[in-house]
Each structure stands twice: as structure tokens, then as C-alpha cells.
Design a protein around this motif. Structure first.
Motif, PDB file in Angstrom:
ATOM      1  N   ALA A  14       1.046  -1.251  -0.045  1.00  0.00           N
ATOM      2  CA  ALA A  14      -0.213   0.129  -0.069  1.00  0.00           C
ATOM      3  C   ALA A  14       0.617   0.953   0.051  1.00  0.00           C
ATOM      4  CB  ALA A  14      -1.067  -0.100   1.138  1.00  0.00           C
ATOM      5  N   LYS A  15       2.038   1.726   0.510  1.00  0.00           N
ATOM      6  CA  LYS A  15       3.121   2.016   0.826  1.00  0.00           C
ATOM      7  C   LYS A  15       3.762   2.614  -0.774  1.00  0.00           C
ATOM      8  CE  LYS A  15       4.667   2.023   5.327  1.00  0.00           C
ATOM      9  NZ  LYS A  15       5.462   2.124   6.197  1.00  0.00           N
ATOM     10  N   ARG A  16       3.741   1.653  -1.154  1.00  0.00           N
ATOM     11  CA  ARG A  16       5.006   1.392  -2.446  1.00  0.00           C
ATOM     12  C   ARG A  16       3.690   2.028  -4.179  1.00  0.00           C
ATOM     13  NH1 ARG A  16       7.741  -3.729  -3.155  1.00  0.00           N
ATOM     14  NH2 ARG A  16       9.294  -3.131  -1.112  1.00  0.00           N
ATOM     15  N   ARG A  17       2.413   1.636  -3.411  1.00  0.00           N
ATOM     16  CA  ARG A  17       1.278   1.878  -4.101  1.00  0.00           C
ATOM     17  C   ARG A  17       1.019   3.384  -4.474  1.00  0.00           C
ATOM     18  NH1 ARG A  17      -1.690  -1.737  -3.900  1.00  0.00           N
ATOM     19  NH2 ARG A  17      -3.077  -1.361  -2.182  1.00  0.00           N
ATOM     20  N   ARG A  18       1.157   4.322  -2.854  1.00  0.00           N
ATOM     21  CA  ARG A  18       0.773   5.281  -2.617  1.00  0.00           C
ATOM     22  C   ARG A  18       2.270   6.126  -2.815  1.00  0.00           C
ATOM     23  NH1 ARG A  18      -1.502   3.151   2.287  1.00  0.00           N
ATOM     24  NH2 ARG A  18      -0.200   3.587   3.084  1.00  0.00           N
ATOM     25  N   ARG A  19       3.314   6.025  -3.251  1.00  0.00           N
ATOM     26  CA  ARG A  19       4.164   6.974  -3.649  1.00  0.00           C
ATOM     27  C   ARG A  19       4.312   6.888  -5.045  1.00  0.00           C
ATOM     28  NH1 ARG A  19       8.878   4.096  -0.386  1.00  0.00           N
ATOM     29  NH2 ARG A  19       7.637   2.269  -0.240  1.00  0.00           N
ATOM     30  N   ARG A  20       4.061   5.567  -5.566  1.00  0.00           N
ATOM     31  CA  ARG A  20       3.665   5.896  -6.795  1.00  0.00           C
ATOM     32  C   ARG A  20       2.507   6.123  -8.042  1.00  0.00           C
ATOM     33  NH1 ARG A  20       3.923   0.315  -7.199  1.00  0.00           N
ATOM     34  NH2 ARG A  20       1.334  -0.197  -8.016  1.00  0.00           N
ATOM     35  N   LEU A  21       1.470   6.082  -7.287  1.00  0.00           N
ATOM     36  CA  LEU A  21       0.347   6.796  -7.872  1.00  0.00           C
ATOM     37  C   LEU A  21      -0.305   8.289  -6.852  1.00  0.00           C
ATOM     38  CD1 LEU A  21      -1.175   2.905  -8.537  1.00  0.00           C
ATOM     39  CD2 LEU A  21      -0.237   4.501 -10.179  1.00  0.00           C
ATOM     40  N   GLY A  22       0.750   7.959  -5.814  1.00  0.00           N
ATOM     41  CA  GLY A  22       0.052   9.436  -5.362  1.00  0.00           C
ATOM     42  C   GLY A  22      -1.674   9.157  -4.557  1.00  0.00           C
ATOM     43  N   ASP A  23      -1.810   9.785  -4.098  1.00  0.00           N
ATOM     44  CA  ASP A  23      -3.333   9.573  -3.065  1.00  0.00           C
ATOM     45  C   ASP A  23      -4.519  10.511  -4.589  1.00  0.00           C
ATOM     46  OD1 ASP A  23      -5.424   9.331  -2.270  1.00  0.00           O
ATOM     47  OD2 ASP A  23      -4.924  11.000  -0.134  1.00  0.00           O
TER      48      ASP A  23
END
Length: 102
Positions: free
Chosen positions: A82-91
């Protein structure tokens, strides 16, 4: 057919020497054995791989854990993803409380 061993041949030749020469031969053989024993005593056994690993870990220093409060390995992996996804895609205004990969 010759069935004598090299040791028997060497001994037969040594016994043909004069007494003084036989004493010199004995001293030389004893000296060579002593050197061989010293050489083998100086050779240290190969270091155990665990000692090498411990030394390497000591050189690296302490390892910082990520999210050590999460004890369940499955939950820990989900949190990292989830952290990686937020970093990669943003919120993007999405609710990130659940993984969409489940």
C-alpha cells in the motif's frame, strides 16, 4: 619382478652408508619431520562461515526495521504494498484502507 617398496629401497641404501653418514641422514630426516610438523601447526583451520557472517553483520551495523509494530507477516506485506502504491500513484482521493489485489 621387483616387489620392494621405496621405503625398503631407501633403507637398504641407508644401511650401506658409513655410521657417521647414517647419523647425518637421521638428523636430516628428523629435521625435515620437525619442519613439516611446525608448518602443519601454523596452518590454522578454515574459519567457520558463521564467524565470517557475524563479522560482516558487525561491520554493517544495526538494521533499521520498517514497521516493526506489525507482527503478522501478511499484514506487513500488505502495508508495504500500500505504501509503494501511494508513492507510485499518489493519493487520487481513493480509500486506501483495503487492498484491491485481494
Amino acid at each position: 619382478m621387483n616387489t620392494t617398496t621405496p621405503l625398503e629401497e631407501a633403507l637398504a641404501l641407508a644401511l650401506k652408508l658409513a655410521p657417521k653418514e647414517r647419523l647425518q641422514l637421521i638428523e636430516q630426516v628428523a629435521s625435515s619431520v620437525e619442519r613439516d610438523m611446525e608448518d602443519s601447526a601454523e596452518k590454522q583451520p578454515e574459519e567457520h562461515w558463521g564467524k565470517s557472517l557475524k563479522q560482516l553483520m558487525d561491520e554493517i551495523g544495526p538494521i533499521e526495521f520498517v514497521d516493526p509494530e506489525i507482527e503478522d507477516p501478511v499484514e506487513w506485506v500488505k502495508a508495504q504494498r500500500a505504501k509503494r502504491r501511494r508513492r507510485r500513484l499518489g493519493d487520487w482521493g481513493e480509500d486506501n484502507s483495503e487492498d484491491k489485489d485481494e
